[in-house]
Design an enzyme around this catalytic site. Structure first.
Site, PDB file in Angstrom:
ATOM      1  N   CYS A   2      53.160  71.656  32.922  1.00 50.99           N
ATOM      2  CA  CYS A   2      54.267  71.290  33.821  1.00 50.99           C
ATOM      3  C   CYS A   2      53.781  71.347  35.263  1.00 50.99           C
ATOM      4  O   CYS A   2      53.225  72.351  35.701  1.00 50.99           O
ATOM      5  CB  CYS A   2      55.404  72.276  33.586  1.00 50.99           C
ATOM      6  SG  CYS A   2      56.489  72.511  34.974  1.00 50.99           S
ATOM      7  N   GLU A   3      54.004  70.261  35.994  1.00 54.45           N
ATOM      8  CA  GLU A   3      53.481  70.207  37.362  1.00 54.45           C
ATOM      9  C   GLU A   3      54.322  71.020  38.343  1.00 54.45           C
ATOM     10  O   GLU A   3      53.904  71.243  39.471  1.00 54.45           O
ATOM     11  CB  GLU A   3      53.363  68.765  37.840  1.00 54.45           C
ATOM     12  CG  GLU A   3      54.669  68.048  38.081  1.00 54.45           C
ATOM     13  CD  GLU A   3      54.470  66.586  38.449  1.00 54.45           C
ATOM     14  OE1 GLU A   3      53.412  66.016  38.147  1.00 54.45           O
ATOM     15  OE2 GLU A   3      55.400  66.006  39.044  1.00 54.45           O
TER      16      GLU A   3
HETATM   17  N1  LIG Z   1      62.785  66.191  34.503  1.00 53.85           N
HETATM   18  C1  LIG Z   1      61.865  67.161  34.282  1.00 53.85           C
HETATM   19  N2  LIG Z   1      62.053  68.372  34.806  1.00 53.85           N
HETATM   20  C2  LIG Z   1      61.119  69.298  34.541  1.00 53.85           C
HETATM   21  C3  LIG Z   1      59.997  69.073  33.764  1.00 53.85           C
HETATM   22  N3  LIG Z   1      59.282  70.215  33.689  1.00 53.85           N
HETATM   23  C4  LIG Z   1      59.964  71.120  34.409  1.00 53.85           C
HETATM   24  N4  LIG Z   1      61.081  70.580  34.930  1.00 53.85           N
HETATM   25  C5  LIG Z   1      62.139  71.171  35.752  1.00 53.85           C
HETATM   26  O1  LIG Z   1      61.814  71.155  37.115  1.00 53.85           O
HETATM   27  C6  LIG Z   1      62.854  71.898  37.749  1.00 53.85           C
HETATM   28  C7  LIG Z   1      62.352  72.537  39.028  1.00 53.85           C
HETATM   29  O2  LIG Z   1      63.494  73.084  39.600  1.00 53.85           O
HETATM   30  P1  LIG Z   1      63.484  74.123  40.809  1.00 53.85           P
HETATM   31  O3  LIG Z   1      64.895  74.573  41.048  1.00 53.85           O
HETATM   32  O4  LIG Z   1      62.744  73.547  41.966  1.00 53.85           O
HETATM   33  O5  LIG Z   1      62.570  75.296  40.233  1.00 53.85           O
HETATM   34  P2  LIG Z   1      62.995  76.724  39.666  1.00 53.85           P
HETATM   35  O6  LIG Z   1      63.719  77.493  40.734  1.00 53.85           O
HETATM   36  O7  LIG Z   1      61.766  77.372  39.131  1.00 53.85           O
HETATM   37  O8  LIG Z   1      64.006  76.339  38.520  1.00 53.85           O
HETATM   38  P3  LIG Z   1      64.376  77.108  37.173  1.00 53.85           P
HETATM   39  O9  LIG Z   1      63.412  76.657  36.124  1.00 53.85           O
HETATM   40  O10 LIG Z   1      65.789  76.653  36.872  1.00 53.85           O
HETATM   41  O11 LIG Z   1      64.264  78.583  37.443  1.00 53.85           O
HETATM   42  C8  LIG Z   1      63.351  72.869  36.706  1.00 53.85           C
HETATM   43  O12 LIG Z   1      64.683  72.501  36.384  1.00 53.85           O
HETATM   44  C9  LIG Z   1      62.440  72.611  35.509  1.00 53.85           C
HETATM   45  O13 LIG Z   1      63.084  72.822  34.264  1.00 53.85           O
HETATM   46  C10 LIG Z   1      59.831  67.769  33.219  1.00 53.85           C
HETATM   47  O14 LIG Z   1      58.869  67.446  32.517  1.00 53.85           O
HETATM   48  N5  LIG Z   1      60.789  66.856  33.504  1.00 53.85           N
HETATM   49 ZN   LIG Z   2      58.055  73.673  34.820  1.00 52.33          ZN
END
Ligand SMILES: Nc1nc2c(ncn2[C@@H]2O[C@H](COP(=O)(O)OP(=O)(O)OP(=O)(O)O)[C@@H](O)[C@H]2O)c(=O)[nH]1
Ligand SMILES: [Zn+2]
Length: 224
Positions: A118-119
């Site tokens: 996951c990026e």
């Molecule tokens: N659409 C999509 N979202 C992804 C993927 N991998 C990770 N994510 C999402 O990228 C989002 C980044 O959200 P942020 O709010 O910036 O990060 P965060 O605070 O770590 O979010 P949480 O995971 O909800 O704790 C998260 O909702 C992840 O689940 C993917 O392959 N596709």
């Molecule tokens: Zn992620």
């Protein structure tokens, strides 16, 4: 998993790699990248130094015999393994043979293992892909579909882009729009941190040509 493969900065890109890269750029689907001019050794050295910094910042003792080589291991893992798909010199050779057998029905490879990263969090995406195409002038070596998926999986990814990249790459190589892909994957950024959901998984699809426009073909592709 891609085999670790030494590549030289002087190694030219294959024609397939160039065609796929151009198609992804034209479609706006290329991974955001900047050419920093670093060779693999320079990349490993810089990442190793940065990882030492991270570990020391966390308060870890880098003189410990179990921890001391971790920065080096991570640098090697990033450059040669899990992010090796950022380097088009590692693009797999996709062999195809003339479609003398006049195959004109869907060829479908199911449950291809997908391990990506996951990026957003740099943790694992773990799942499977199912890929199909309808042969035109050429049929592909079957394992080459797995290799193509694996190449794009070895990048920091969002699942939606990975799915689209495989679609466009395969369309470019087989010279037909009639390609379909679906990926089911668990995201460890959802499972092992954050919301800590142990059971959810994500399905993404990308359909081209007849798979997009013919409901019966689409249904056949999604049927198990
Ligand atoms: N659409 C999509 N979202 C992804 C993927 N991998 C990770 N994510 C999402 O990228 C989002 C980044 O959200 P942020 O709010 O910036 O990060 P965060 O605070 O770590 O979010 P949480 O995971 O909800 O704790 C998260 O909702 C992840 O689940 C993917 O392959 N596709
Ligand atoms: Zn992620």
């Amino acid at each position: 998993m891609l085999q670790t493969q030494m590549v030289s900065v002087h190694q030219p890109l294959s024609e397939q790699a160039v065609a796929v890269q151009e198609a992804l750029i034209a479609a706006g689907l290329e991974t955001p990248m900047v050419d920093n001019g670093l060779n693999d050794i320079e990349k490993r050295n810089k990442i190793q130094a940065a990882m030492c910094d991270i570990m020391e910042t966390l308060g870890l003792d880098l003189s410990d015999d179990s921890l001391c080589d971790t920065p080096k291991r991570i640098a090697k893992m990033y450059v040669d393994e899990i992010f090796s798909g950022l380097d088009y010199r590692r693009f797999p050779k996709i062999t195809a043979i003339a479609n003398k057998m006049q195959s004109e029905e869907m060829v479908k490879v199911s449950e291809i293992s997908v391990t990506s990263t996951c990026e957003h969090h740099f943790v694992t995406i773990d799942g499977t892909a199912t890929v199909a195409y309808i042969p035109k002038d050429q049929v592909l070596g079957l394992s080459k579909i797995n290799r193509l998926v694996d190449f794009f999986a070895q990048r920091p990814q969002v699942q939606e882009r990975l799915t689209q990249q495989v679609l466009v790459a395969l369309q470019t190589i087989v010279g037909t729009d009639d390609v379909a892909i679906t990926i089911n994957a668990t995201h460890y950024c959802v499972k092992a941190r954050g919301i800590r959901d142990k059971t959810s998984y994500t399905q993404t699809s990308a359909l081209g040509g007849a798979f997009k426009h013919e409901p019966a073909l689409r249904a056949e592709f999604f049927a198990r």
